[in-house]
Design a protein around this motif. Structure first.
Motif, mmCIF file in Angstrom:
data_model
loop_
_atom_site.group_PDB
_atom_site.id
_atom_site.type_symbol
_atom_site.label_atom_id
_atom_site.label_comp_id
_atom_site.label_asym_id
_atom_site.label_seq_id
_atom_site.Cartn_x
_atom_site.Cartn_y
_atom_site.Cartn_z
ATOM 1 N N GLY A 198 1.485 4.661 -8.802
ATOM 2 C CA GLY A 198 0.333 3.965 -8.237
ATOM 3 C C GLY A 198 0.675 3.480 -6.838
ATOM 4 N N THR A 199 -0.014 2.411 -6.414
ATOM 5 C CA THR A 199 0.156 1.862 -5.076
ATOM 6 C C THR A 199 0.727 0.455 -5.161
ATOM 7 O OG1 THR A 199 -1.788 3.122 -4.389
ATOM 8 C CG2 THR A 199 -1.067 1.360 -2.919
ATOM 9 N N TYR B 274 6.876 5.387 0.728
ATOM 10 C CA TYR B 274 7.009 5.251 -0.716
ATOM 11 C C TYR B 274 8.110 4.265 -1.092
ATOM 12 C CZ TYR B 274 11.187 8.182 -0.440
ATOM 13 O OH TYR B 274 12.427 8.684 -0.144
ATOM 14 N N THR C 255 0.808 -1.232 0.000
ATOM 15 C CA THR C 255 0.000 0.000 0.000
ATOM 16 C C THR C 255 0.838 1.278 0.000
ATOM 17 O OG1 THR C 255 -0.393 0.268 2.391
ATOM 18 C CG2 THR C 255 -1.917 -1.169 1.182
ATOM 19 N N ARG C 256 2.168 1.184 -0.079
ATOM 20 C CA ARG C 256 2.977 2.393 -0.211
ATOM 21 C C ARG C 256 2.840 2.936 -1.627
ATOM 22 N NH1 ARG C 256 8.769 1.823 2.874
ATOM 23 N NH2 ARG C 256 7.903 1.327 4.918
ATOM 24 N N ASP C 257 3.036 4.239 -1.745
ATOM 25 C CA ASP C 257 3.058 4.852 -3.074
ATOM 26 C C ASP C 257 4.300 4.378 -3.806
ATOM 27 O OD1 ASP C 257 0.759 6.282 -2.565
ATOM 28 O OD2 ASP C 257 1.814 8.140 -2.044
ATOM 29 N N ARG D 5 7.302 6.757 -15.199
ATOM 30 C CA ARG D 5 5.890 6.395 -15.027
ATOM 31 C C ARG D 5 5.238 5.952 -16.334
ATOM 32 N NH1 ARG D 5 1.995 11.010 -12.756
ATOM 33 N NH2 ARG D 5 3.011 12.076 -14.465
ATOM 34 N N MET E 96 6.780 5.568 -6.714
ATOM 35 C CA MET E 96 7.168 6.787 -7.411
ATOM 36 C C MET E 96 8.166 6.442 -8.510
ATOM 37 S SD MET E 96 5.453 8.667 -5.339
ATOM 38 C CE MET E 96 5.877 10.364 -5.545
ATOM 39 N N LYS F 145 10.594 4.182 -4.463
ATOM 40 C CA LYS F 145 10.982 4.902 -5.674
ATOM 41 C C LYS F 145 11.736 3.945 -6.586
ATOM 42 C CE LYS F 145 12.672 9.427 -6.766
ATOM 43 N NZ LYS F 145 13.432 10.581 -6.259
ATOM 44 N N LYS G 187 4.103 10.033 -8.899
ATOM 45 C CA LYS G 187 3.421 8.832 -8.412
ATOM 46 C C LYS G 187 2.948 7.989 -9.592
ATOM 47 C CE LYS G 187 -0.263 7.054 -5.527
ATOM 48 N NZ LYS G 187 -1.369 7.338 -4.629
#
Length: 118
Positions: free
Chosen positions: A24-25, A67, A12-14, A74, A16, A69, A22
């Motif tokens: 998504g999750t 997050y 459930t972390r973002d 993206r 990046m 990364k 961003k």
């Protein structure tokens, strides 16, 4: 090196991209079956009525507070082969994920999968 014990905390972390946008999750982690190290993450993207899971390699990923990364843009991640939110990556589709990112795909000696969901 990313520790496998930390994987449960990532959900459930973002996620990046390299530019801080961003994607998504984070939904799940797939490990390399030959090393048991985290290799690929699934990322929940899309509108609430059209959600899907895309794959992104974790090589070079940085985990921070709230997050993850990744080293990929993206737009590239969102064009990756996708699965439904309740699906698992079929073995025959693994190579396409690696090919999308220009990575080599190495199944096991007896044709075993390279990725396993954790």
């Amino acid at each position: 090196m990313i520790q496998i014990a930390d994987i449960r905390e990532w959900r459930t972390r973002d996620v990046m991209d390299a530019g801080g946008h961003k994607i998504g999750t984070l939904e799940a982690i797939y490990v390399d079956t030959s090393t048991d190290e985290p290799a690929v993450a699934t990322v929940l993207v899309g509108l609430p009525t059209r959600r899907r899971l895309v794959f992104v390699p974790l090589a070079g990923a940085i985990v921070g507070p709230g997050y993850v990364k990744v080293d990929y843009d993206r737009s590239l991640v969102k064009k990756c082969p996708a699965i439904g939110t309740d699906d698992v990556l079929p073995a025959e589709d693994e190579a396409a994920v690696f090919e999308h990112y220009g990575l080599s795909y190495k199944p096991g000696a007896n044709g075993e999968r390279q990725l396993a969901r954790r």
